[in-house]
Design an enzyme around this catalytic site. Structure first.
Site, PDB file in Angstrom:
ATOM      1  N   LEU A  26      13.010  -2.558   1.455  1.00  0.00           N
ATOM      2  CA  LEU A  26      14.243  -2.542   0.671  1.00  0.00           C
ATOM      3  C   LEU A  26      14.526  -3.876  -0.010  1.00  0.00           C
ATOM      4  O   LEU A  26      15.636  -4.384   0.038  1.00  0.00           O
ATOM      5  CB  LEU A  26      15.419  -2.068   1.519  1.00  0.00           C
ATOM      6  CG  LEU A  26      15.518  -0.534   1.605  1.00  0.00           C
ATOM      7  CD1 LEU A  26      16.731  -0.105   2.408  1.00  0.00           C
ATOM      8  CD2 LEU A  26      15.561   0.111   0.222  1.00  0.00           C
ATOM      9  N   ARG A  44       8.759   1.209  -3.017  1.00  0.00           N
ATOM     10  CA  ARG A  44       9.549   2.157  -3.812  1.00  0.00           C
ATOM     11  C   ARG A  44      10.090   1.536  -5.097  1.00  0.00           C
ATOM     12  O   ARG A  44      10.116   2.201  -6.140  1.00  0.00           O
ATOM     13  CB  ARG A  44      10.682   2.718  -2.956  1.00  0.00           C
ATOM     14  CG  ARG A  44      10.160   3.663  -1.891  1.00  0.00           C
ATOM     15  CD  ARG A  44      11.161   3.924  -0.802  1.00  0.00           C
ATOM     16  NE  ARG A  44      11.431   2.760   0.021  1.00  0.00           N
ATOM     17  CZ  ARG A  44      12.229   2.750   1.083  1.00  0.00           C
ATOM     18  NH1 ARG A  44      12.849   3.858   1.441  1.00  0.00           N
ATOM     19  NH2 ARG A  44      12.406   1.657   1.784  1.00  0.00           N
ATOM     20  N   GLN A  83      -6.032  -1.513   2.139  1.00  0.00           N
ATOM     21  CA  GLN A  83      -5.565  -1.397   3.519  1.00  0.00           C
ATOM     22  C   GLN A  83      -6.482  -0.405   4.245  1.00  0.00           C
ATOM     23  O   GLN A  83      -6.593   0.745   3.834  1.00  0.00           O
ATOM     24  CB  GLN A  83      -4.128  -0.882   3.557  1.00  0.00           C
ATOM     25  CG  GLN A  83      -3.563  -0.836   4.965  1.00  0.00           C
ATOM     26  CD  GLN A  83      -2.177  -0.226   5.017  1.00  0.00           C
ATOM     27  OE1 GLN A  83      -1.963   0.889   4.546  1.00  0.00           O
ATOM     28  NE2 GLN A  83      -1.235  -0.939   5.595  1.00  0.00           N
ATOM     29  N   CYS A 106       0.310   5.471   0.148  1.00  0.00           N
ATOM     30  CA  CYS A 106      -0.493   6.696   0.206  1.00  0.00           C
ATOM     31  C   CYS A 106      -0.096   7.628  -0.919  1.00  0.00           C
ATOM     32  O   CYS A 106       1.098   7.801  -1.194  1.00  0.00           O
ATOM     33  CB  CYS A 106      -0.231   7.430   1.509  1.00  0.00           C
ATOM     34  SG  CYS A 106      -1.055   6.704   2.905  1.00  0.00           S
ATOM     35  N   ALA A 145      -3.312   3.129   2.424  1.00  0.00           N
ATOM     36  CA  ALA A 145      -3.966   3.281   3.724  1.00  0.00           C
ATOM     37  C   ALA A 145      -5.227   4.125   3.522  1.00  0.00           C
ATOM     38  O   ALA A 145      -5.157   5.279   3.111  1.00  0.00           O
ATOM     39  CB  ALA A 145      -3.020   3.964   4.696  1.00  0.00           C
ATOM     40  N   ARG A 185      -1.261  -5.857   8.800  1.00  0.00           N
ATOM     41  CA  ARG A 185       0.119  -5.411   8.633  1.00  0.00           C
ATOM     42  C   ARG A 185       0.631  -5.021  10.009  1.00  0.00           C
ATOM     43  O   ARG A 185      -0.057  -4.287  10.731  1.00  0.00           O
ATOM     44  CB  ARG A 185       0.193  -4.219   7.681  1.00  0.00           C
ATOM     45  CG  ARG A 185       1.604  -3.982   7.174  1.00  0.00           C
ATOM     46  CD  ARG A 185       1.673  -2.956   6.064  1.00  0.00           C
ATOM     47  NE  ARG A 185       2.759  -3.304   5.161  1.00  0.00           N
ATOM     48  CZ  ARG A 185       3.422  -2.432   4.414  1.00  0.00           C
ATOM     49  NH1 ARG A 185       3.082  -1.165   4.422  1.00  0.00           N
ATOM     50  NH2 ARG A 185       4.399  -2.825   3.631  1.00  0.00           N
ATOM     51  N   TYR A 204       0.508   3.809  13.533  1.00  0.00           N
ATOM     52  CA  TYR A 204      -0.875   4.286  13.442  1.00  0.00           C
ATOM     53  C   TYR A 204      -1.710   3.656  14.559  1.00  0.00           C
ATOM     54  O   TYR A 204      -1.194   2.918  15.395  1.00  0.00           O
ATOM     55  CB  TYR A 204      -1.412   4.063  12.024  1.00  0.00           C
ATOM     56  CG  TYR A 204      -0.600   4.888  11.033  1.00  0.00           C
ATOM     57  CD1 TYR A 204      -0.601   6.282  11.124  1.00  0.00           C
ATOM     58  CD2 TYR A 204       0.224   4.298  10.080  1.00  0.00           C
ATOM     59  CE1 TYR A 204       0.182   7.069  10.282  1.00  0.00           C
ATOM     60  CE2 TYR A 204       1.009   5.080   9.229  1.00  0.00           C
ATOM     61  CZ  TYR A 204       0.981   6.457   9.338  1.00  0.00           C
ATOM     62  OH  TYR A 204       1.773   7.229   8.519  1.00  0.00           O
ATOM     63  N   PRO A 237       0.840  -1.207   0.000  1.00  0.00           N
ATOM     64  CA  PRO A 237       0.000   0.000   0.000  1.00  0.00           C
ATOM     65  C   PRO A 237       0.874   1.256   0.000  1.00  0.00           C
ATOM     66  O   PRO A 237       1.889   1.306   0.709  1.00  0.00           O
ATOM     67  CB  PRO A 237      -0.777  -0.124   1.319  1.00  0.00           C
ATOM     68  CG  PRO A 237       0.046  -1.025   2.177  1.00  0.00           C
ATOM     69  CD  PRO A 237       0.758  -1.954   1.242  1.00  0.00           C
TER      70      PRO A 237
HETATM   71  C1  LIG Z   1       4.971   6.698  -1.374  1.00  0.00           C
HETATM   72  C2  LIG Z   1       4.799   5.729  -0.244  1.00  0.00           C
HETATM   73  C3  LIG Z   1       3.592   5.625   0.406  1.00  0.00           C
HETATM   74  C4  LIG Z   1       3.395   4.689   1.423  1.00  0.00           C
HETATM   75  N1  LIG Z   1       2.161   4.526   1.993  1.00  0.00           N
HETATM   76  C5  LIG Z   1       1.928   3.483   2.813  1.00  0.00           C
HETATM   77  C6  LIG Z   1       0.604   3.139   3.192  1.00  0.00           C
HETATM   78  O1  LIG Z   1      -0.383   3.715   2.724  1.00  0.00           O
HETATM   79  N2  LIG Z   1       0.456   2.119   4.076  1.00  0.00           N
HETATM   80  C7  LIG Z   1       1.510   1.410   4.556  1.00  0.00           C
HETATM   81  O2  LIG Z   1       1.316   0.493   5.351  1.00  0.00           O
HETATM   82  N3  LIG Z   1       2.767   1.700   4.173  1.00  0.00           N
HETATM   83  C8  LIG Z   1       2.982   2.684   3.289  1.00  0.00           C
HETATM   84  N4  LIG Z   1       4.253   2.914   2.822  1.00  0.00           N
HETATM   85  C9  LIG Z   1       5.313   1.991   3.208  1.00  0.00           C
HETATM   86  C10 LIG Z   1       5.482   0.887   2.153  1.00  0.00           C
HETATM   87  O3  LIG Z   1       4.282   0.138   1.989  1.00  0.00           O
HETATM   88  C11 LIG Z   1       6.638  -0.046   2.472  1.00  0.00           C
HETATM   89  O4  LIG Z   1       6.361  -0.754   3.640  1.00  0.00           O
HETATM   90  C12 LIG Z   1       7.960   0.687   2.658  1.00  0.00           C
HETATM   91  O5  LIG Z   1       8.128   1.689   1.671  1.00  0.00           O
HETATM   92  C13 LIG Z   1       9.146  -0.273   2.588  1.00  0.00           C
HETATM   93  O6  LIG Z   1       9.131  -0.982   1.372  1.00  0.00           O
HETATM   94  P1  LIG Z   1      10.070  -0.549   0.116  1.00  0.00           P
HETATM   95  O7  LIG Z   1      11.475  -0.576   0.595  1.00  0.00           O
HETATM   96  O8  LIG Z   1       9.769  -1.589  -0.946  1.00  0.00           O
HETATM   97  O9  LIG Z   1       9.682   0.830  -0.305  1.00  0.00           O
HETATM   98  C14 LIG Z   1       4.466   3.869   1.831  1.00  0.00           C
HETATM   99  C15 LIG Z   1       5.707   4.002   1.201  1.00  0.00           C
HETATM  100  C16 LIG Z   1       5.879   4.895   0.168  1.00  0.00           C
HETATM  101  C17 LIG Z   1       7.212   4.965  -0.535  1.00  0.00           C
END
Ligand SMILES: Cc1cc2nc3c(=O)[nH]c(=O)nc-3n(C[C@H](O)[C@H](O)[C@H](O)COP(=O)(O)O)c2cc1C
Length: 390
Positions: A323, A346, A121, A46, A78, A252, A204, A44
């Site tokens: 990551l 990301r 979510q 945002c 979210a 989560r 949260y 997810p």
């Molecule tokens: C732009 C953006 C928005 C995010 N929004 C949410 C969200 O809505 N809910 C959530 O649980 N995590 C959110 N995250 C966290 C990601 O879901 C993820 O757990 C975190 O970025 C680590 O994973 P990654 O290294 O693949 O980016 C967000 C991350 C990014 C980069």
């Protein structure tokens, strides 16, 4: 070079290409009633682009392009269950008929062009609500300012010094939020969404109940681990029993606060066991977000050991995140059994064709829209050899 095998004349290259990929990352999996074509989940994310909780065209563009990525599951960001549960004034909500109608437009448009299942979510930001947009600094907006409101939490403890303290929730407040989760879940079911994830991570509201750093209550919702788990488990039970039994409901979690005296992996394992026992369909293991004092050892796969610990203690499928950027890195997480699924945030924003590229790397196959079939590179002749999208 040609080979004669019985009556067949087979080019050596073709013979190599007909060998199925052995990559575990591209093996299918069933999670509850959900058929996942591979092990790649879109986490997810945002977008801070809603108006009064309603999705806009941006959501169609953003979710629409991710729905063509070849991943197994797309998770809507979210989504707040009440207006004051939004992180910012531009968060998506699912607390009104208008929110539901806007989400229906987005989801139905995507479904016309992609078979990728869409999960959502559901969230309440608690004391981390009423913030400005991240690209405007993300500071708390005071309750008496436009776009700000009074936040609520387990206890009147602000996230950081200088912020207005949240209002501690009383019994009626807890009942109201529990009901809001249920109503949003019912709306999600009406929208035909494939799975519901409850946001119990990243500091949260549900996580605020779990962590002793944010939960200083002296009633049955605070103190012991059992008491701190009570409200999140009540929300899980209420949502679980409000939706059809075959609708996957997942959670989560943050595996640790990375802070002294906070939520940690032992407590996460106890929580995960309690979730497993209550019919939670899967658990998605992230970390952090509860306190700015957290010391996070950020690096490739840094949260995978947390997923591994939960996986070792429970029966439900476990999703690892954080990551994960490399194809072999992702394959190793699934192949070693540290987790059943990996989630990308990301990396898939940066490269929305990550699953295509990973499939090409492993000689596996992905779904691609008919309109894009001509883009298949010459050297990956069976890459798009999956049932058609529409
Ligand atoms: C732009 C953006 C928005 C995010 N929004 C949410 C969200 O809505 N809910 C959530 O649980 N995590 C959110 N995250 C966290 C990601 O879901 C993820 O757990 C975190 O970025 C680590 O994973 P990654 O290294 O693949 O980016 C967000 C991350 C990014 C980069």
């Amino acid at each position: 070079m040609n080979l004669i095998i019985g009556p067949m004349r087979v080019r050596l290259q073709d013979a190599a290409e007909t060998v199925m990929s052995t990559a575990k990352l591209f093996s299918p999996m069933q999670v509850g009633k959900l058929n996942l074509v591979n092990r790649i989940v879109i986490a997810p994310m945002c977008q801070y682009s809603a108006e009064d909780g309603c999705m806009t065209d941006w959501h169609l563009i953003h979710l629409g392009h991710l729905a063509l990525s070849g991943a197994a599951l797309l998770t809507i960001e979210a989504t707040a269950v009440t207006p004051e549960g939004r992180i910012t004034y531009a968060d998506v909500g699912l607390y009104s008929d208008a929110c539901e109608a806007a989400m229906r437009r987005t989801v139905e448009s995507i479904r016309r062009w992609s078979q990728m299942p869409i999960a959502i979510q559901l969230s309440h930001a608690g004391r981390k609500a009423s913030k400005d947009l991240p690209w405007k600094g993300g500071a708390q907006i005071a309750p008496d300012h436009a776009n700000g409101w009074r936040t609520v939490a387990p206890s009147a403890v602000p996230f950081q010094a200088g912020e207005s303290a949240p209002m501690a929730l009383d019994r009626d407040g807890l009942a109201r939020i529990r009901k809001a989760f249920v109503e949003a879940a019912r709306r999600a079911v009406r929208l035909g969404l494939a799975a519901i994830q409850l946001h119990g991570a990243h500091g949260y509201l549900l996580h605020q109940f779990l962590s002793p750093l944010s939960n200083q209550r002296d009633d049955e919702y605070g103190g012991s681990l059992e008491n701190r788990m009570r409200f999140p488990l009540e929300v899980m039970d209420a949502v679980r029993s409000a939706v059809p039994p075959d609708c996957p409901v997942t959670m989560r979690v943050s595996g640790t606060d990375w802070a002294q005296g906070g939520w940690d992996i032992e407590q996460t394992v106890a929580f995960a066991k309690a979730l497993d026992a209550r019919g939670c369909t899967a658990v998605h293991v992230s970390s952090g977000g509860l306190t700015p004092a957290g010391q996070i050892p950020v690096g490739p796969s840094y949260q995978v050991p947390l997923a591994r610990a939960v996986k070792a203690a429970t029966k439900m499928p476990v999703i690892a995140v954080g990551l994960i950027t490399g194809y072999e890195q992702a394959e190793a997480i699934i192949g070693t059994g540290d987790a059943d699924l990996i989630a990308l945030a990301r990396a898939i924003l940066y490269d929305p064709r990550w699953p295509w590229h990973a499939a090409a790397f492993f000689g596996a196959r992905v779904k691609a829209p008919d309109r894009y079939l001509r883009s298949q590179p010459h050297q990956f002749r069976n890459l798009f050899d999956m049932p058609s999208e529409d």
